[in-house]
Design a protein around this motif. Sequence first.
Motif, PDB file in Angstrom:
ATOM      1  N   PRO A 213       0.816  -1.222   0.000  1.00 26.38           N
ATOM      2  CA  PRO A 213       0.000   0.000   0.000  1.00 26.38           C
ATOM      3  C   PRO A 213       0.846   1.267   0.000  1.00 26.38           C
ATOM      4  CG  PRO A 213       0.093  -0.908   2.214  1.00 26.38           C
ATOM      5  CD  PRO A 213       0.807  -1.891   1.322  1.00 26.38           C
ATOM      6  N   PHE A 214       0.201   2.341  -0.393  1.00 26.71           N
ATOM      7  CA  PHE A 214       0.827   3.666  -0.490  1.00 26.71           C
ATOM      8  C   PHE A 214       0.050   4.648   0.390  1.00 26.71           C
ATOM      9  CE2 PHE A 214       0.541   7.677  -3.216  1.00 26.71           C
ATOM     10  CZ  PHE A 214       1.677   8.254  -2.663  1.00 26.71           C
ATOM     11  N   TYR A 215       0.794   5.401   1.206  1.00 29.57           N
ATOM     12  CA  TYR A 215       0.180   6.332   2.158  1.00 29.57           C
ATOM     13  C   TYR A 215       0.693   7.753   1.931  1.00 29.57           C
ATOM     14  CZ  TYR A 215      -1.126   2.068   4.617  1.00 29.57           C
ATOM     15  OH  TYR A 215      -1.644   0.839   4.940  1.00 29.57           O
ATOM     16  N   LEU A 216      -0.212   8.709   2.136  1.00 33.96           N
ATOM     17  CA  LEU A 216       0.066  10.121   1.886  1.00 33.96           C
ATOM     18  C   LEU A 216      -0.872  10.938   2.784  1.00 33.96           C
ATOM     19  CD1 LEU A 216       1.587  12.032  -0.254  1.00 33.96           C
ATOM     20  CD2 LEU A 216      -0.566  11.992  -1.527  1.00 33.96           C
ATOM     21  N   HIS A 217      -0.521  12.185   3.050  1.00 37.24           N
ATOM     22  CA  HIS A 217      -1.454  13.070   3.739  1.00 37.24           C
ATOM     23  C   HIS A 217      -2.548  13.507   2.766  1.00 37.24           C
ATOM     24  CE1 HIS A 217      -3.096  16.492   5.941  1.00 37.24           C
ATOM     25  NE2 HIS A 217      -2.404  16.103   7.008  1.00 37.24           N
TER      26      HIS A 217
ATOM     27  N   ASP B  22      -3.747   4.319  -0.860  1.00 38.29           N
ATOM     28  CA  ASP B  22      -4.398   3.274  -0.066  1.00 38.29           C
ATOM     29  C   ASP B  22      -4.768   3.718   1.338  1.00 38.29           C
ATOM     30  OD1 ASP B  22      -4.123   0.889  -1.938  1.00 38.29           O
ATOM     31  OD2 ASP B  22      -2.065   1.637  -1.849  1.00 38.29           O
ATOM     32  N   GLY B  23      -4.183   4.807   1.802  1.00 39.81           N
ATOM     33  CA  GLY B  23      -4.499   5.288   3.141  1.00 39.81           C
ATOM     34  C   GLY B  23      -3.870   6.650   3.372  1.00 39.81           C
ATOM     35  N   TYR B  24      -4.371   7.338   4.386  1.00 41.69           N
ATOM     36  CA  TYR B  24      -3.901   8.683   4.707  1.00 41.69           C
ATOM     37  C   TYR B  24      -3.351   8.707   6.122  1.00 41.69           C
ATOM     38  CZ  TYR B  24      -6.945   9.761   0.747  1.00 41.69           C
ATOM     39  OH  TYR B  24      -7.546   9.785  -0.475  1.00 41.69           O
ATOM     40  N   PHE B  25      -2.402   9.609   6.352  1.00 45.24           N
ATOM     41  CA  PHE B  25      -1.966   9.804   7.721  1.00 45.24           C
ATOM     42  C   PHE B  25      -1.869  11.288   8.027  1.00 45.24           C
ATOM     43  CE2 PHE B  25       1.785  10.393   5.427  1.00 45.24           C
ATOM     44  CZ  PHE B  25       2.413   9.223   5.044  1.00 45.24           C
ATOM     45  N   ASP B  26      -1.752  11.572   9.331  1.00 44.82           N
ATOM     46  CA  ASP B  26      -1.753  12.949   9.804  1.00 44.82           C
ATOM     47  C   ASP B  26      -0.906  13.036  11.065  1.00 44.82           C
ATOM     48  OD1 ASP B  26      -2.309  15.640  10.021  1.00 44.82           O
ATOM     49  OD2 ASP B  26      -4.484  15.418  10.024  1.00 44.82           O
ATOM     50  N   GLU B  27      -0.790  14.234  11.576  1.00 50.61           N
ATOM     51  CA  GLU B  27      -0.055  14.488  12.812  1.00 50.61           C
ATOM     52  C   GLU B  27      -0.436  13.491  13.907  1.00 50.61           C
ATOM     53  OE1 GLU B  27       2.359  16.701  15.508  1.00 50.61           O
ATOM     54  OE2 GLU B  27       1.999  17.308  13.442  1.00 50.61           O
ATOM     55  N   GLY B  28       0.565  12.910  14.532  1.00 48.27           N
ATOM     56  CA  GLY B  28       0.331  12.009  15.648  1.00 48.27           C
ATOM     57  C   GLY B  28       0.150  10.556  15.270  1.00 48.27           C
ATOM     58  N   ASP B  29      -0.016  10.280  13.980  1.00 46.39           N
ATOM     59  CA  ASP B  29      -0.103   8.882  13.550  1.00 46.39           C
ATOM     60  C   ASP B  29       1.271   8.220  13.671  1.00 46.39           C
ATOM     61  OD1 ASP B  29      -2.756   9.194  12.952  1.00 46.39           O
ATOM     62  OD2 ASP B  29      -2.477   9.305  10.778  1.00 46.39           O
ATOM     63  N   THR B  30       1.281   6.909  13.554  1.00 46.27           N
ATOM     64  CA  THR B  30       2.544   6.177  13.544  1.00 46.27           C
ATOM     65  C   THR B  30       2.590   5.278  12.318  1.00 46.27           C
ATOM     66  OG1 THR B  30       1.610   4.419  14.934  1.00 46.27           O
ATOM     67  CG2 THR B  30       2.808   6.190  16.053  1.00 46.27           C
ATOM     68  N   VAL B  31       3.807   4.997  11.889  1.00 46.36           N
ATOM     69  CA  VAL B  31       4.059   4.061  10.795  1.00 46.36           C
ATOM     70  C   VAL B  31       4.863   2.912  11.385  1.00 46.36           C
ATOM     71  CG1 VAL B  31       5.188   3.689   8.583  1.00 46.36           C
ATOM     72  CG2 VAL B  31       4.063   5.878   9.055  1.00 46.36           C
ATOM     73  N   LYS B  32       4.319   1.695  11.269  1.00 43.95           N
ATOM     74  CA  LYS B  32       4.983   0.545  11.878  1.00 43.95           C
ATOM     75  C   LYS B  32       5.437  -0.438  10.807  1.00 43.95           C
ATOM     76  CE  LYS B  32       2.405   0.901  16.202  1.00 43.95           C
ATOM     77  NZ  LYS B  32       1.554   0.221  17.207  1.00 43.95           N
ATOM     78  N   PHE B  33       6.636  -0.954  10.986  1.00 44.53           N
ATOM     79  CA  PHE B  33       7.144  -2.054  10.167  1.00 44.53           C
ATOM     80  C   PHE B  33       8.141  -2.827  11.014  1.00 44.53           C
ATOM     81  CE2 PHE B  33       9.944   1.509   9.531  1.00 44.53           C
ATOM     82  CZ  PHE B  33      11.223   0.982   9.439  1.00 44.53           C
ATOM     83  N   GLY B  34       8.086  -4.139  10.900  1.00 46.40           N
ATOM     84  CA  GLY B  34       8.960  -4.958  11.730  1.00 46.40           C
ATOM     85  C   GLY B  34       8.808  -4.612  13.196  1.00 46.40           C
ATOM     86  N   THR B  35       9.921  -4.297  13.848  1.00 47.11           N
ATOM     87  CA  THR B  35       9.894  -3.897  15.261  1.00 47.11           C
ATOM     88  C   THR B  35       9.974  -2.379  15.413  1.00 47.11           C
ATOM     89  OG1 THR B  35      12.311  -4.084  15.436  1.00 47.11           O
ATOM     90  CG2 THR B  35      11.016  -6.064  15.910  1.00 47.11           C
ATOM     91  N   THR B  36       9.801  -1.650  14.319  1.00 50.02           N
ATOM     92  CA  THR B  36      10.027  -0.207  14.290  1.00 50.02           C
ATOM     93  C   THR B  36       8.730   0.575  14.256  1.00 50.02           C
ATOM     94  OG1 THR B  36      12.143  -0.467  13.147  1.00 50.02           O
ATOM     95  CG2 THR B  36      11.062   1.672  12.939  1.00 50.02           C
ATOM     96  N   THR B  37       8.735   1.715  14.948  1.00 48.21           N
ATOM     97  CA  THR B  37       7.623   2.659  14.887  1.00 48.21           C
ATOM     98  C   THR B  37       8.169   4.042  14.587  1.00 48.21           C
ATOM     99  OG1 THR B  37       6.310   1.402  16.500  1.00 48.21           O
ATOM    100  CG2 THR B  37       5.689   3.692  16.130  1.00 48.21           C
ATOM    101  N   LEU B  38       7.682   4.646  13.517  1.00 44.67           N
ATOM    102  CA  LEU B  38       8.013   6.023  13.179  1.00 44.67           C
ATOM    103  C   LEU B  38       6.846   6.915  13.573  1.00 44.67           C
ATOM    104  CD1 LEU B  38       9.359   5.520   9.523  1.00 44.67           C
ATOM    105  CD2 LEU B  38      10.714   5.626  11.633  1.00 44.67           C
ATOM    106  N   LYS B  39       7.144   8.101  14.036  1.00 46.26           N
ATOM    107  CA  LYS B  39       6.116   9.072  14.406  1.00 46.26           C
ATOM    108  C   LYS B  39       5.902  10.039  13.239  1.00 46.26           C
ATOM    109  CE  LYS B  39       7.422  12.074  17.418  1.00 46.26           C
ATOM    110  NZ  LYS B  39       7.857  12.649  18.705  1.00 46.26           N
TER     111      LYS B  39
END
Length: 212
Positions: free
Chosen positions: A79-83, A111-128
């Motif tokens: 999937p592809f994510y954008l604001h 495929d989806g949107y994100f905004d302030e305060g969301d997180t992006v997770k992959f593997g054991t990692t979380t990006l803010k």
Amino acid sequence: MIQIKSFTFGAFSENTYVLHDESGEAVIIDPGCYDKAEYEELNRYIENNGLKPVKIINTHAHIDHVLGVATLKRKYNIPFYLHKLDEPLLKAVKTYAPNYGFAQFDEPEIDGYFDEGDTVKFGTTTLKVIFVPGHAPGHVAFVHDEQHFVVGGDVLFRQSIGRTDLPGGDMKTLLNSIRTKLFTLNDNYTVYAGHMQPTTIGFEKKNNPFLK
């Protein structure tokens, strides 16, 4: 431990990033690849390191940052994510891409949107996710506090800032984003920008002529 691999693609010298951790899962950020050699370079790195891309995440939707999205979405079935505020910028790319020599631009589906305060997770990692408009209306950046870095797109560069003369750009908004969202990070945070070499928050506080 996150590994950060950068690629510089095209006439725009745009930085595309692949982030991955010990799980082997990876995210692709701002894929600006367009020709066969560029795709092969990126895909070779992914294959040689046994990585599994799980999503494409973009800081914004200017042409140089979205050229490779559709092809990579299909190749890896991800999937592809954008604001959402940058969706109109993405939709506009196909109208002017031929003028820049990109007649084969393929518009990707979001495929989806994100905004302030969301997180992006992959593997054991979380990006803010932080919202940093000014260069583009829906511009975001991705912060990792444990390793002290931010993938910042076209907001803050080494001794420079993103341009604001494109549609949706605004100098006052951009400077406010930098001062209130990026300069509140510790000085030791590395900034991986959409163009040029990495820098640090501390260096830019002292040396960036736009923020004196």
